[in-house]
Design a protein around this motif. Structure first.
Motif, PDB file in Angstrom:
ATOM      1  N   TYR A   1      21.228  10.388 -76.038  1.00  0.00           N
ATOM      2  CA  TYR A   1      19.723  10.463 -75.403  1.00  0.00           C
ATOM      3  C   TYR A   1      19.861  10.065 -73.890  1.00  0.00           C
ATOM      4  CZ  TYR A   1      18.603  10.453 -80.317  1.00  0.00           C
ATOM      5  OH  TYR A   1      18.620  10.705 -81.694  1.00  0.00           O
ATOM      6  N   CYS A   2      19.117  11.121 -73.461  1.00  0.00           N
ATOM      7  CA  CYS A   2      18.908  10.752 -71.842  1.00  0.00           C
ATOM      8  C   CYS A   2      18.260   9.046 -71.459  1.00  0.00           C
ATOM      9  CB  CYS A   2      17.851  11.855 -71.232  1.00  0.00           C
ATOM     10  SG  CYS A   2      17.620  11.567 -69.430  1.00  0.00           S
TER      11      CYS A   2
ATOM     12  N   TYR B   1      22.171  11.448 -68.348  1.00  0.00           N
ATOM     13  CA  TYR B   1      21.209  12.328 -67.958  1.00  0.00           C
ATOM     14  C   TYR B   1      21.086  13.427 -68.696  1.00  0.00           C
ATOM     15  CZ  TYR B   1      19.810   8.813 -64.366  1.00  0.00           C
ATOM     16  OH  TYR B   1      19.401   7.694 -63.797  1.00  0.00           O
ATOM     17  N   CYS B   2      19.875  14.028 -69.134  1.00  0.00           N
ATOM     18  CA  CYS B   2      19.784  15.424 -69.272  1.00  0.00           C
ATOM     19  C   CYS B   2      19.838  16.338 -67.853  1.00  0.00           C
ATOM     20  CB  CYS B   2      18.571  15.820 -70.083  1.00  0.00           C
ATOM     21  SG  CYS B   2      17.141  15.396 -69.016  1.00  0.00           S
ATOM     22  N   LYS B   3      19.744  17.702 -68.232  1.00  0.00           N
ATOM     23  CA  LYS B   3      19.871  18.627 -66.909  1.00  0.00           C
ATOM     24  C   LYS B   3      18.687  18.390 -66.245  1.00  0.00           C
ATOM     25  CE  LYS B   3      21.902  21.842 -64.666  1.00  0.00           C
ATOM     26  NZ  LYS B   3      23.333  21.174 -64.014  1.00  0.00           N
TER      27      LYS B   3
ATOM     28  N   LYS C   1      15.411  12.521 -74.171  1.00  0.00           N
ATOM     29  CA  LYS C   1      15.427  13.754 -74.654  1.00  0.00           C
ATOM     30  C   LYS C   1      17.087  13.654 -75.119  1.00  0.00           C
ATOM     31  CE  LYS C   1      12.274  16.693 -72.265  1.00  0.00           C
ATOM     32  NZ  LYS C   1      12.020  17.868 -71.525  1.00  0.00           N
ATOM     33  N   ARG C   2      17.505  14.460 -76.063  1.00  0.00           N
ATOM     34  CA  ARG C   2      18.678  14.673 -76.732  1.00  0.00           C
ATOM     35  C   ARG C   2      19.519  15.193 -75.298  1.00  0.00           C
ATOM     36  NH1 ARG C   2      20.768  14.295 -81.383  1.00  0.00           N
ATOM     37  NH2 ARG C   2      22.319  16.179 -80.791  1.00  0.00           N
ATOM     38  N   ALA C   3      20.857  14.353 -75.240  1.00  0.00           N
ATOM     39  CA  ALA C   3      21.986  14.975 -74.146  1.00  0.00           C
ATOM     40  C   ALA C   3      23.286  14.514 -74.571  1.00  0.00           C
ATOM     41  CB  ALA C   3      21.732  14.373 -72.756  1.00  0.00           C
TER      42      ALA C   3
ATOM     43  N   ARG D   1      27.265  14.882 -70.015  1.00  0.00           N
ATOM     44  CA  ARG D   1      26.009  14.374 -69.417  1.00  0.00           C
ATOM     45  C   ARG D   1      26.166  13.063 -69.095  1.00  0.00           C
ATOM     46  NH1 ARG D   1      23.229  17.058 -67.027  1.00  0.00           N
ATOM     47  NH2 ARG D   1      24.932  18.468 -67.077  1.00  0.00           N
TER      48      ARG D   1
END
Length: 510
Positions: free
Chosen positions: A74-75, A96-98, A80-82, A87
């Motif tokens: 998770y971010c 981090y997510c994008k 959020k899912r990363a 990542r």
């Protein structure tokens, strides 16, 4: 579980990997208290050392934080899912997510960076170093904010601020050294995962092919090129479903899709074989029709409205059932020039006349809808007011299909393409509209200015003005003359003068 002896709990924890320990630590407060106690950090150390190739915990992280950074999905900012290892920004100790990456990683042009850099350079001679990622370099915004707070806390103490810059530079060096080791492990992990997925896909492909052979598709599979077969199968949704291919569940659900795929491949193969036979027939037929039209085109019957032989395109011929019946025969039947001459020669004059008349009828019906003021008994196709029409839609391909003296007439295009070979463009009155370049209102004004009846005037109606009508049409279509209507005070004499000027090859704006 908490009621168990601690040595038993320790034995259980010792066989778990870091991801399992993270899950247990988030299960209850009691388990979290056990796992987050410094005296029990050896659980984490033991779990991390059992991850093949993973570098040891760096000095700037503790073991639980390191495990969470590497194995959590998770971010760290938005949760959020990363899940991908790409990542993980180990140099920033963050995942981090994008979206959060773009938000929290900034360039040198960022306001916070420039402001901080200016404050430091006013006090310290040496340029500060911050951890950066990628090229062009991007910097961690939370790190800049934390450094700014430490810098401001030492305001007025130049020696302490200089030491802060040096300590931070040493930290950056340590992070960069560890980041190199971690990137090597992450790359190997990614390569191993890709190999695992390739092996899984290969096994699934072989299993699908074997089951299709069992269903009786062996001969068809043997005739397919293995590389193109694999590429085609790899694009199918059934192939992208994860997990092993089990008979009772997975194959039972995808069998219909697999059979549909092999049937489609068979149809494509048969179509390619058919095309090899049909292409020479089409080329020979096209050449025969060109020669026939040059010698026998029935133009004498249409002297009042001459139709060129180029009006009827080969694609329009192919839409005629009589011609298709000659071409669409079994592969073992020879289709030669003599066959075309014997079977099509006697039919072509009638087919051409029928096609021309049907086109005219469609156009008449179209024009009668657009122009409602025709006099009874007047052929709308002969009027000057309908002399210029065009097709809406794409500009190409375009085929002129009727001719009207010196004035351009009707054009047609096809959209969407037809699946028939070379039948992608054909006559279609649904695509026809009045050309915006010469609206009926402008055309009527010009014709009436020439003292002619707009509802009955034809190019032959006035020998004196007929040569000028084509010049009038072209001038108006390119908007060389900006006509003003009677409501603006323009008289018939002005229109007549404008018409005469245009017929003499000049333009005049009133």
């Amino acid at each position: 579980m908490l009621s168990m002896p601690l040595d038993v709990i320790g034995l259980i924890f010792a066989i778990l990997d870091p991801r399992d320990l993270l899950s247990l630590a988030r299960t209850s407060k009691g388990l979290r208290a056990i796992l987050m106690t410094k005296s029990n950090k050896w659980y984490w150390v033991y779990a991390l050392t059992h991850v093949e190739g993973l570098p040891q915990c760096p000095p700037f992280l503790n073991e639980p934080s390191y495990a969470s950074l590497v194995f959590s999905k998770y971010c760290h900012n938005c949760l959020k899912r990363a899940p991908l290892v790409d990542r993980v920004f180990i140099i920033f100790s963050a995942r981090y997510c994008k979206e959060c990456e773009n938000e929290r990683l900034v360039t040198q042009e960022h306001e916070q960076f420039q402001l901080l850099l200016g404050e430091i350079e006013d006090v310290v001679s040496e340029r500060p170093k911050f951890t950066s990622y990628g090229y062009p370099a991007r910097y961690h915004l939370p790190e800049l904010v934390a450094f700014s707070k430490s810098w401001n806390a030492r305001a007025g103490n130049a020696e302490a601020q200089t030491q802060l810059v040096r300590d931070f530079a040493a930290s950056v060096k340590s992070r960069n050294q560890f980041a190199k080791l971690f990137r090597v492990w992450a790359l190997r992990k990614k390569q191993a995962r890709n190999k695992e997925l390739r092996d899984e896909r290969e096994a699934k492909k072989n299993a699908i092919i074997e089951r299709l052979r069992t269903l009786g598709w062996g001969d068809e599979l043997d005739q397919m090129d293995s590389s193109s077969r694999d590429r085609s199968l790899g694009r199918e949704p059934l192939f992208k479903k994860r997990g092993p291919l089990t008979d009772r569940v997975v194959w039972a659900n995808m069998q219909d899709e697999a059979v549909a795929w092999i049937e489609l491949q068979r149809d494509k193969r048969l179509r390619r074989l058919r095309d090899k036979v049909m292409d020479p027939r089409f080329r020979l037929c096209e050449r025969f029709l060109q020669i026939w039209a040059a010698d026998y085109w029935p133009i004498d019957e249409y002297d009042d409205l001459p139709i060129p032989s180029t009006a009827l395109q080969f694609r329009d011929y192919l839409l005629m059932p009589e011609i298709r019946s000659v071409l669409d025969v079994p592969d073992n039947v020879a289709v030669t020039w003599e066959v075309f001459r014997e079977k099509l020669g006697p039919l072509l004059p009638g087919l051409v006349r029928e096609w021309i008349e049907s086109c005219k009828e469609e156009l008449r019906a179209k024009l009668e809808v657009v122009f409602s003021s025709f006099q009874e008994g007047v052929d709308p196709m002969r009027l000057v007011t309908t002399a210029q029409l065009a097709a809406r839609g794409h500009a190409k391909p375009m085929s002129v299909i009727l001719w009207h003296g010196r004035l351009s007439l009707w054009e047609a295009i096809a959209d969407p393409p037809s699946p028939d070979w070379k039948a992608r463009v054909q006559w279609d009155t649904e695509r026809i509209m009045v050309n915006p370049g010469i609206s009926p209102l402008k055309a009527r004004a010009l014709i009436e200015a020439c003292e002619m009846d707009a509802d009955s005037a034809t190019p032959e109606a006035s020998p004196r003005m007929s040569p000028g009508l084509s010049e009038i049409s072209r001038a108006v279509s390119r908007q060389a003359v900006k006509l003003k209507m009677v409501s603006a005070g323009i008289t018939a004499a002005d229109f007549r003068a404008a018409g005469m000027d245009i017929s003499q090859g000049t333009t005049r704006v009133h």
